[in-house]
Design a protein around this motif. Structure first.
Motif, PDB file in Angstrom:
ATOM      1  N   PRO A   1      88.391  20.508 -47.118  1.00  0.00           N
ATOM      2  CA  PRO A   1      87.598  21.627 -46.583  1.00  0.00           C
ATOM      3  C   PRO A   1      86.200  21.717 -47.200  1.00  0.00           C
ATOM      4  CG  PRO A   1      89.839  22.335 -47.057  1.00  0.00           C
ATOM      5  CD  PRO A   1      89.701  20.960 -47.637  1.00  0.00           C
ATOM      6  N   SER A   2      86.091  21.471 -48.519  1.00  0.00           N
ATOM      7  CA  SER A   2      84.787  21.586 -49.167  1.00  0.00           C
ATOM      8  C   SER A   2      83.834  20.491 -48.689  1.00  0.00           C
ATOM      9  CB  SER A   2      84.939  21.532 -50.690  1.00  0.00           C
ATOM     10  OG  SER A   2      85.537  20.314 -51.100  1.00  0.00           O
ATOM     11  N   PHE A   3      84.355  19.286 -48.480  1.00  0.00           N
ATOM     12  CA  PHE A   3      83.494  18.194 -48.014  1.00  0.00           C
ATOM     13  C   PHE A   3      83.087  18.425 -46.564  1.00  0.00           C
ATOM     14  CE2 PHE A   3      82.376  13.916 -46.612  1.00  0.00           C
ATOM     15  CZ  PHE A   3      81.633  13.462 -47.690  1.00  0.00           C
TER      16      PHE A   3
ATOM     17  N   ALA B   1      73.742  31.625 -48.212  1.00  0.00           N
ATOM     18  CA  ALA B   1      75.161  31.365 -48.505  1.00  0.00           C
ATOM     19  C   ALA B   1      75.574  29.909 -48.312  1.00  0.00           C
ATOM     20  CB  ALA B   1      76.035  32.282 -47.654  1.00  0.00           C
ATOM     21  N   TYR B   2      74.715  28.973 -48.771  1.00  0.00           N
ATOM     22  CA  TYR B   2      75.098  27.567 -48.716  1.00  0.00           C
ATOM     23  C   TYR B   2      76.060  27.254 -49.857  1.00  0.00           C
ATOM     24  CZ  TYR B   2      71.870  26.491 -44.981  1.00  0.00           C
ATOM     25  OH  TYR B   2      71.247  26.447 -43.756  1.00  0.00           O
ATOM     26  N   GLY B   3      77.011  26.367 -49.590  1.00  0.00           N
ATOM     27  CA  GLY B   3      78.062  26.066 -50.540  1.00  0.00           C
ATOM     28  C   GLY B   3      77.607  25.206 -51.706  1.00  0.00           C
ATOM     29  N   ALA B   4      78.424  25.206 -52.764  1.00  0.00           N
ATOM     30  CA  ALA B   4      78.101  24.456 -53.986  1.00  0.00           C
ATOM     31  C   ALA B   4      78.065  22.959 -53.730  1.00  0.00           C
ATOM     32  CB  ALA B   4      79.111  24.786 -55.079  1.00  0.00           C
ATOM     33  N   MET B   5      78.972  22.446 -52.889  1.00  0.00           N
ATOM     34  CA  MET B   5      78.983  21.005 -52.649  1.00  0.00           C
ATOM     35  C   MET B   5      77.756  20.572 -51.860  1.00  0.00           C
ATOM     36  SD  MET B   5      81.958  18.455 -51.184  1.00  0.00           S
ATOM     37  CE  MET B   5      82.893  18.551 -52.718  1.00  0.00           C
ATOM     38  N   PHE B   6      77.317  21.375 -50.897  1.00  0.00           N
ATOM     39  CA  PHE B   6      76.077  21.074 -50.182  1.00  0.00           C
ATOM     40  C   PHE B   6      74.910  20.997 -51.154  1.00  0.00           C
ATOM     41  CE2 PHE B   6      72.134  22.936 -48.500  1.00  0.00           C
ATOM     42  CZ  PHE B   6      71.835  22.028 -47.486  1.00  0.00           C
ATOM     43  N   ARG B   7      74.858  21.937 -52.067  1.00  0.00           N
ATOM     44  CA  ARG B   7      73.773  21.972 -53.052  1.00  0.00           C
ATOM     45  C   ARG B   7      73.853  20.791 -54.017  1.00  0.00           C
ATOM     46  NH1 ARG B   7      75.041  26.547 -56.491  1.00  0.00           N
ATOM     47  NH2 ARG B   7      76.294  24.967 -57.564  1.00  0.00           N
ATOM     48  N   ASP B   8      75.045  20.575 -54.594  1.00  0.00           N
ATOM     49  CA  ASP B   8      75.177  19.627 -55.708  1.00  0.00           C
ATOM     50  C   ASP B   8      75.403  18.186 -55.275  1.00  0.00           C
ATOM     51  OD1 ASP B   8      74.908  21.790 -57.416  1.00  0.00           O
ATOM     52  OD2 ASP B   8      77.073  22.090 -57.621  1.00  0.00           O
ATOM     53  N   ALA B   9      75.964  17.983 -54.067  1.00  0.00           N
ATOM     54  CA  ALA B   9      76.287  16.629 -53.643  1.00  0.00           C
ATOM     55  C   ALA B   9      75.402  16.134 -52.505  1.00  0.00           C
ATOM     56  CB  ALA B   9      77.754  16.533 -53.222  1.00  0.00           C
ATOM     57  N   TYR B  10      74.474  16.989 -52.047  1.00  0.00           N
ATOM     58  CA  TYR B  10      73.563  16.558 -50.987  1.00  0.00           C
ATOM     59  C   TYR B  10      72.111  16.921 -51.283  1.00  0.00           C
ATOM     60  CZ  TYR B  10      70.875  16.661 -46.665  1.00  0.00           C
ATOM     61  OH  TYR B  10      69.874  16.499 -45.745  1.00  0.00           O
TER      62      TYR B  10
END
Length: 426
Positions: A119-121, A157-166
């Motif tokens: 779900p996070s990806f 409200a962007y997610g942590a994975m969007f921020r940290d992995a993209y």
């Protein structure tokens, strides 16, 4: 300004100083001072001997594109320097390979097949599409109020994975900055750059190019036109009096009608022995990130999965607090179409240096940090530009890239009546 022939000192021989000297030398008497041992700054091509052949590879400035580097392309055309097509694929490898993906295709996006069920990806992928779709609206909104990139992400409200992995890997790789500094970037500056460079769209992207034979080819051609280039000559101070600029080096003092400081802003400030309050405020507002660059053949500094290898590869270990300088590996075989099977790599700021037996060379480069203080300095540059016999040029006056350095040189040349007809200066 007065177009009579003048004697002009240009300090610094990166793209900004070289181009300034090249244009001004047509109408004025120019002396180019460079503290280092070579001309070019980030245009630093070195020879590597592998597989029985010698290849020139770039270690700093690497690529440009047909859409957002119009002046650089015209300069290469004027100098008769050929280009070849390049590639700008991008991969992310985090937590020592525990999370890896690349944007080349659906196959590389979901190279770790279980991510299809994550779900996070999947939310990261949805966030990417949403951010790209709404980037122009965000830019319009950012013009109306001061907003950092971090605040923009939080507000929407962007997610942590969007921020940290993209987003942070992409931006930190482009600007060679820490993720923490990227979050402080003015949102308008970030969005404008990405939209101009078509980084937030899938289709209609510009063709990226590299200089055939390495960026030293254009450096050599410029140098051949300059009668007085002084390498290993560190300028110690610049003093202004009686309408002249006195340049002091270890060899003594020389008097010029004007001086162009094509150095990093803090260096320019340190050179001005009689800096005004405005010069101290403006030049002192720009800071730089030092990046260690290793030229090597160590494949451990690439994504673990070979099919993800891309032109640009962002790497992080298990612990990443956002304060470490970005670690990115450039795959020169792909970027410069090298006729070699051995991977030739440049890595910035690895957590551990490459294996000793695989190191070919190492360098240090500095890049401006594009925070609000730098943007403020850019907007105030006109207050000191050309005042008291001193002009300023450098990539820090724009987004921090090669085209920005060249554009700053063209602006100085324009003020002296020496800009070429093809100059694009909005």
């Amino acid at each position: 300004m007065n177009q009579t022939r003048q004697r002009i000192a240009v300090i610094g021989a990166g793209i900004s100083g070289l181009a300034t000297a090249y244009f001004l030398n047509r109408h004025h008497d120019v002396v180019l001072f460079e503290a280092g041992r070579y001309l070019g700054g980030h245009s630093n091509t070195v020879d590597v001997y592998l597989e029985g052949a010698t290849c020139g590879v770039d270690t700093g400035f690497l690529v440009y594109n047909e859409r957002t580097y119009p002046n650089f392309i015209e300069l290469l055309r004027e100098l008769n320097v050929p280009s070849i097509a390049s590639d700008m694929s991008f991969a992310v490898s985090m937590e020592n390979g525990a999370l890896e993906w690349a944007g080349t295709s659906l196959d590389t996006l979901f190279a770790q097949r279980l991510r299809i069920l994550s779900p996070s990806f999947l939310r990261m992928v949805a966030n990417i599409l949403h951010f790209n779709r709404n980037s122009r609206r965000y830019l319009n909104e950012a013009h109306g109020k001061p907003l950092s990139l971090g605040e923009l992400l939080q507000e929407n409200a962007y997610g942590a994975m969007f921020r940290d992995a993209y987003l942070l890997p992409m931006a930190a790789s482009i600007w060679s900055s820490t993720p923490a500094d990227i979050l402080k970037f003015p949102a308008a500056t970030f969005l404008r750059f990405c939209l101009n460079h078509a980084l937030l769209q899938v289709n209609d992207r510009p063709q990226w190019c590299t200089v055939r034979g390495g960026s030293r080819e254009y450096v050599r051609r410029i140098a051949a036109t300059l009668p007085d280039c002084r390498l290993d000559t560190r300028v110690e101070a610049i003093e202004r009096n009686a309408g002249k600029a006195t340049v002091r080096t270890a060899a003594g003092a020389e008097v010029f009608d004007a001086a162009v400081l094509a150095t990093h802003a803090p260096t320019s400030l340190a050179l001005l022995a009689d800096a005004s309050a405005e010069e101290r405020d403006i030049l002192g507002g720009v800071r730089y990130q030092t990046n260690a660059a290793w030229l090597h053949t160590d494949e451990s500094l690439m994504p673990r999965r070979r099919k993800l290898w891309s032109a640009w590869n962002y790497l992080s270990g298990v612990e990443h607090d956002g304060q470490r300088p970005v670690c990115v590996t450039y795959w020169l075989n792909q970027l410069q179409s090298l006729p070699l099977k051995t991977p030739v790599l440049v890595t910035l700021n690895p957590q551990q240096p490459p294996a000793e037996e695989k190191i070919l060379a190492s360098f240090e480069y500095e890049h401006p940090v594009m925070d609000q203080s730098t943007i403020d300095a850019q907007q105030r540059l006109h207050e000191i530009q050309g005042r008291r016999q001193v002009w300023h040029a450098g990539a820090w006056t724009g987004y921090g890239f090669h085209e920005d350095g060249l554009k700053s040189a063209l602006r100085v040349a324009q003020a002296f009546g020496a800009a070429p007809d093809w100059a694009v200066l909005p």
